[in-house]
Enzyme design. Structure first.
Site, PDB file in Angstrom:
ATOM      1  CG  LEU A   1     -13.983  -9.863   1.931  1.00  0.00           C
ATOM      2  CD1 LEU A   1     -14.301  -9.694   3.695  1.00  0.00           C
ATOM      3  CD2 LEU A   1     -14.079  -8.761   1.223  1.00  0.00           C
ATOM      4  CD  GLU A   2     -13.130 -12.010  -2.507  1.00  0.00           C
ATOM      5  OE1 GLU A   2     -14.450 -11.989  -2.285  1.00  0.00           O
ATOM      6  OE2 GLU A   2     -12.559 -11.287  -3.580  1.00  0.00           O
TER       7      GLU A   2
ATOM      8  CG  HIS B   1       3.646  -1.637  -4.626  1.00  0.00           C
ATOM      9  ND1 HIS B   1       2.563  -2.393  -4.854  1.00  0.00           N
ATOM     10  CD2 HIS B   1       4.773  -2.588  -5.221  1.00  0.00           C
ATOM     11  CE1 HIS B   1       2.896  -3.575  -5.301  1.00  0.00           C
ATOM     12  NE2 HIS B   1       4.255  -3.503  -5.651  1.00  0.00           N
TER      13      HIS B   1
ATOM     14  CB  ALA C   1      -8.647  -6.613   7.514  1.00  0.00           C
TER      15      ALA C   1
ATOM     16  CB  CYS D   1      17.996  19.024 -10.289  1.00  0.00           C
ATOM     17  SG  CYS D   1      16.354  18.455 -10.969  1.00  0.00           S
TER      18      CYS D   1
ATOM     19  CB  CYS E   1      12.926  14.874  -9.145  1.00  0.00           C
ATOM     20  SG  CYS E   1      13.723  15.756 -10.480  1.00  0.00           S
TER      21      CYS E   1
ATOM     22  CB  THR F   1      -2.512  -8.979  -1.086  1.00  0.00           C
ATOM     23  OG1 THR F   1      -1.897  -8.807  -2.236  1.00  0.00           O
ATOM     24  CG2 THR F   1      -1.710  -9.930  -0.331  1.00  0.00           C
ATOM     25  CB  SER F   2      -6.192  -9.845  -5.244  1.00  0.00           C
ATOM     26  OG  SER F   2      -5.091  -9.185  -5.768  1.00  0.00           O
TER      27      SER F   2
ATOM     28  CG  ASN G   1      -1.880  -1.302   1.029  1.00  0.00           C
ATOM     29  OD1 ASN G   1      -2.094  -1.917  -0.006  1.00  0.00           O
ATOM     30  ND2 ASN G   1      -2.431  -1.513   2.415  1.00  0.00           N
TER      31      ASN G   1
HETATM   32  P1  NAD Z   1       2.338  -7.741 -12.778  1.00  0.00           P
HETATM   33  O1  NAD Z   1       2.547  -8.993 -14.138  1.00  0.00           O
HETATM   34  O2  NAD Z   1       3.186  -8.050 -11.573  1.00  0.00           O
HETATM   35  O3  NAD Z   1       0.855  -7.378 -12.747  1.00  0.00           O
HETATM   36  C1  NAD Z   1       0.230  -7.070 -13.718  1.00  0.00           C
HETATM   37  C2  NAD Z   1      -1.056  -6.892 -12.935  1.00  0.00           C
HETATM   38  O4  NAD Z   1      -1.821  -6.182 -13.790  1.00  0.00           O
HETATM   39  C3  NAD Z   1      -1.715  -8.067 -12.848  1.00  0.00           C
HETATM   40  O5  NAD Z   1      -1.705  -8.637 -11.387  1.00  0.00           O
HETATM   41  C4  NAD Z   1      -3.016  -7.853 -13.137  1.00  0.00           C
HETATM   42  O6  NAD Z   1      -4.119  -8.049 -12.026  1.00  0.00           O
HETATM   43  C5  NAD Z   1      -2.966  -6.392 -13.535  1.00  0.00           C
HETATM   44  N1  NAD Z   1      -3.838  -6.046 -14.669  1.00  0.00           N
HETATM   45  C6  NAD Z   1      -3.596  -6.565 -15.676  1.00  0.00           C
HETATM   46  N2  NAD Z   1      -4.657  -6.094 -16.617  1.00  0.00           N
HETATM   47  C7  NAD Z   1      -5.231  -5.262 -16.112  1.00  0.00           C
HETATM   48  C8  NAD Z   1      -6.295  -4.386 -16.453  1.00  0.00           C
HETATM   49  N3  NAD Z   1      -6.705  -4.419 -17.525  1.00  0.00           N
HETATM   50  N4  NAD Z   1      -6.956  -3.462 -15.495  1.00  0.00           N
HETATM   51  C9  NAD Z   1      -6.212  -3.801 -14.085  1.00  0.00           C
HETATM   52  N5  NAD Z   1      -5.222  -4.441 -13.791  1.00  0.00           N
HETATM   53  C10 NAD Z   1      -4.785  -5.284 -14.856  1.00  0.00           C
HETATM   54  O7  NAD Z   1       2.758  -6.208 -13.398  1.00  0.00           O
HETATM   55  P2  NAD Z   1       4.108  -5.925 -13.855  1.00  0.00           P
HETATM   56  O8  NAD Z   1       4.195  -5.132 -14.861  1.00  0.00           O
HETATM   57  O9  NAD Z   1       5.155  -7.225 -14.229  1.00  0.00           O
HETATM   58  O10 NAD Z   1       4.653  -5.466 -12.473  1.00  0.00           O
HETATM   59  C11 NAD Z   1       5.918  -5.837 -11.846  1.00  0.00           C
HETATM   60  C12 NAD Z   1       6.221  -4.714 -11.262  1.00  0.00           C
HETATM   61  O11 NAD Z   1       5.556  -3.592 -11.104  1.00  0.00           O
HETATM   62  C13 NAD Z   1       6.174  -5.242  -9.847  1.00  0.00           C
HETATM   63  O12 NAD Z   1       7.419  -5.006  -9.168  1.00  0.00           O
HETATM   64  C14 NAD Z   1       5.227  -4.651  -9.051  1.00  0.00           C
HETATM   65  O13 NAD Z   1       5.553  -4.407  -7.780  1.00  0.00           O
HETATM   66  C15 NAD Z   1       4.992  -3.276  -9.551  1.00  0.00           C
HETATM   67  N6  NAD Z   1       3.717  -2.781  -9.564  1.00  0.00           N
HETATM   68  C16 NAD Z   1       3.498  -1.650  -8.898  1.00  0.00           C
HETATM   69  C17 NAD Z   1       2.071  -1.084  -8.929  1.00  0.00           C
HETATM   70  C18 NAD Z   1       1.830  -0.061  -8.365  1.00  0.00           C
HETATM   71  O14 NAD Z   1       0.905   0.605  -8.852  1.00  0.00           O
HETATM   72  N7  NAD Z   1       2.361   0.496  -7.353  1.00  0.00           N
HETATM   73  C19 NAD Z   1       1.248  -1.870  -9.741  1.00  0.00           C
HETATM   74  C20 NAD Z   1       1.576  -3.215 -10.277  1.00  0.00           C
HETATM   75  C21 NAD Z   1       2.948  -3.733 -10.263  1.00  0.00           C
HETATM   76  N1  APR Z   2     -10.652  -7.087   4.800  1.00  0.00           N
HETATM   77  C1  APR Z   2      -9.723  -8.431   4.493  1.00  0.00           C
HETATM   78  N2  APR Z   2      -9.598  -8.272   2.974  1.00  0.00           N
HETATM   79  C2  APR Z   2     -10.042  -7.535   2.167  1.00  0.00           C
HETATM   80  C3  APR Z   2     -11.149  -6.562   2.601  1.00  0.00           C
HETATM   81  C4  APR Z   2     -11.328  -6.313   3.945  1.00  0.00           C
HETATM   82  N3  APR Z   2     -12.129  -5.555   4.574  1.00  0.00           N
HETATM   83  N4  APR Z   2     -11.617  -5.997   1.462  1.00  0.00           N
HETATM   84  C5  APR Z   2     -10.874  -6.383   0.430  1.00  0.00           C
HETATM   85  N5  APR Z   2     -10.278  -7.490   0.748  1.00  0.00           N
HETATM   86  C6  APR Z   2      -9.282  -8.106   0.068  1.00  0.00           C
HETATM   87  C7  APR Z   2      -9.740  -8.627  -1.453  1.00  0.00           C
HETATM   88  O1  APR Z   2     -10.485 -10.010  -1.228  1.00  0.00           O
HETATM   89  C8  APR Z   2      -8.703  -8.569  -2.270  1.00  0.00           C
HETATM   90  O2  APR Z   2      -8.060 -10.084  -2.171  1.00  0.00           O
HETATM   91  O3  APR Z   2      -8.232  -7.430  -0.304  1.00  0.00           O
HETATM   92  C9  APR Z   2      -7.748  -7.821  -1.640  1.00  0.00           C
HETATM   93  C10 APR Z   2      -7.106  -6.562  -2.468  1.00  0.00           C
HETATM   94  O4  APR Z   2      -6.743  -7.011  -3.835  1.00  0.00           O
HETATM   95  P1  APR Z   2      -6.307  -5.967  -4.693  1.00  0.00           P
HETATM   96  O5  APR Z   2      -7.529  -4.895  -4.755  1.00  0.00           O
HETATM   97  O6  APR Z   2      -5.832  -6.437  -5.946  1.00  0.00           O
HETATM   98  O7  APR Z   2      -5.204  -5.213  -4.004  1.00  0.00           O
HETATM   99  P2  APR Z   2      -3.600  -5.504  -3.719  1.00  0.00           P
HETATM  100  O8  APR Z   2      -3.553  -7.125  -3.798  1.00  0.00           O
HETATM  101  O9  APR Z   2      -3.097  -4.546  -2.591  1.00  0.00           O
HETATM  102  O10 APR Z   2      -2.944  -5.152  -5.084  1.00  0.00           O
HETATM  103  C11 APR Z   2      -1.439  -5.364  -5.235  1.00  0.00           C
HETATM  104  O11 APR Z   2      -1.393  -4.246  -7.466  1.00  0.00           O
HETATM  105  O12 APR Z   2      -2.118  -2.462  -8.701  1.00  0.00           O
HETATM  106  C12 APR Z   2      -1.286  -2.986  -7.962  1.00  0.00           C
HETATM  107  O13 APR Z   2       0.251  -1.455  -6.760  1.00  0.00           O
HETATM  108  C13 APR Z   2      -1.121  -2.061  -6.707  1.00  0.00           C
HETATM  109  O14 APR Z   2      -0.111  -2.765  -4.538  1.00  0.00           O
HETATM  110  C14 APR Z   2      -1.380  -3.097  -5.572  1.00  0.00           C
HETATM  111  C15 APR Z   2      -0.905  -4.192  -6.195  1.00  0.00           C
HETATM  112 ZN    ZN Z   3      15.376  16.953  -9.380  1.00  0.00          ZN
END
Ligand code: NAD
Ligand code: APR
Ligand code: ZN
Length: 236
Positions: A203-204, A109, A220, A139, A117, A177-178, A92
């Site tokens: 959650l699931e 992240h 949670a 800079c 920058c 996390t999903s 997060n």
């Molecule tokens: P990844 O392969 O790790 O994840 C791609 C993600 O994009 C998948 O989990 C999928 O859920 C999501 N995705 C694909 N199509 C999508 C859509 N149409 N709408 C929403 N989500 C979609 O991605 P990556 O490019 O290999 O990322 C690798 C690196 O990027 C990792 O180091 C990861 O930590 C970082 N990352 C950061 C963020 C962020 O927003 N902070 C988001 C994702 C990945």
């Molecule tokens: N309590 C517990 N779990 C919950 C709750 C709750 N109240 N509400 C939602 N969840 C769970 C959902 O079931 C889901 O599995 O939290 C998870 C959220 O998943 P995502 O929306 O995919 O978020 P996250 O797993 O943090 O995504 C990972 O993807 O896009 C990038 O950078 C972004 O850090 C993020 C990364």
């Molecule tokens: Zn700078």
């Protein structure tokens, strides 16, 4: 299971959901409203930096009035009371863990409250909306300011520290996390290779649900405090 001596916790958007922060892939999640390729990739930023600034400006402003919840508080209590090695890794970018009192914390992240920058890599707190003409205080350039957030395709922060902690832990707990995004989604297997007991609190069932040795599904704010009390109780 014997009381643990070294704990790694991973959290995702679900731990902040009950504080009112949108998750990404739940129904109505962020990625159902915005294409992640436009706002969470370096290509998207190069194509339309103003769109990216608007997206993160809105997310930063949206944190006004948002408070840590009972799950954040329970994890901060676990850190205080646990006398072994402890690391909380969050995907997060909100600051709810630190505001709840967590300090042994890594934002893999990045952080919504920090600006980066792209010209000189200077980082600083940002309080006003970011725009393409935002000046870098280090800079003096404009046009390079971005949120200090790791985007798709970029490497997360502090990966060596995280890997070392996973290799040494005997308990790994994944919360809210999903299990969709790597490398975070692979941490459970790395902990397992180290012989750790692995737990999913979500959650699931997540994508990686079957990889965990133990799982509990629910909100949670309900299941995390109970889990922490059981864990601290087991240590006597
Ligand atoms: P990844 O392969 O790790 O994840 C791609 C993600 O994009 C998948 O989990 C999928 O859920 C999501 N995705 C694909 N199509 C999508 C859509 N149409 N709408 C929403 N989500 C979609 O991605 P990556 O490019 O290999 O990322 C690798 C690196 O990027 C990792 O180091 C990861 O930590 C970082 N990352 C950061 C963020 C962020 O927003 N902070 C988001 C994702 C990945
Ligand atoms: N309590 C517990 N779990 C919950 C709750 C709750 N109240 N509400 C939602 N969840 C769970 C959902 O079931 C889901 O599995 O939290 C998870 C959220 O998943 P995502 O929306 O995919 O978020 P996250 O797993 O943090 O995504 C990972 O993807 O896009 C990038 O950078 C972004 O850090 C993020 C990364
Ligand atoms: Zn700078």
């Amino acid at each position: 299971m014997n009381p643990p001596s070294s704990i790694v916790i991973l959290t995702g958007a679900g731990v902040s959901a009950e504080s009112g922060v949108d998750t990404f892939r739940d129904k109505g999640g962020i990625w159902s409203k915005v294409d992640y390729r436009d706002v969470a990739t370096p290509e998207g930023f190069a194509r339309d930096p103003a769109l990216v600034h608007d997206f993160y400006n809105a997310r930063r402003r949206g944190m006004a009035g948002v408070e840590p919840n009972a799950a954040h508080a329970a994890l901060a209590r676990l850190e205080r009371k646990f006398d072994g090695d402890f690391l909380l890794v969050t995907q997060n970018i909100d600051d709810l863990h630190e505001r709840a009192g967590s300090s042994k914390l890594i934002h893999m992240h990045g952080e919504l409250g920090k600006a980066l920058c792209a010209n000189c890599s200077n980082r600083h707190a940002w309080a006003a909306d970011m725009a393409t003409d935002t000046l870098c205080p280090a800079c003096g350039s404009t046009g390079y300011m971005r949120p200090d957030v790791v985007w798709f395709g970029e490497m997360p922060y502090h990966m060596e520290h995280i890997q070392a902690a996973l290799e040494a832990c005997d308990l790994f707990v994944s919360i809210g996390t999903s299990g969709n995004v790597y490398p975070a989604a692979g941490f459970v297997q790395e902990a397992q290779r180290a012989g750790a007991h692995t737990v999913e609190l979500n959650l699931e069932p997540s994508e990686g649900f079957s990889l965990f040795t133990e799982a509990e599904h629910g909100k949670a704010t309900e299941i995390v405090p109970k889990y922490v009390e059981r864990l601290l109780g087991a240590r006597g």
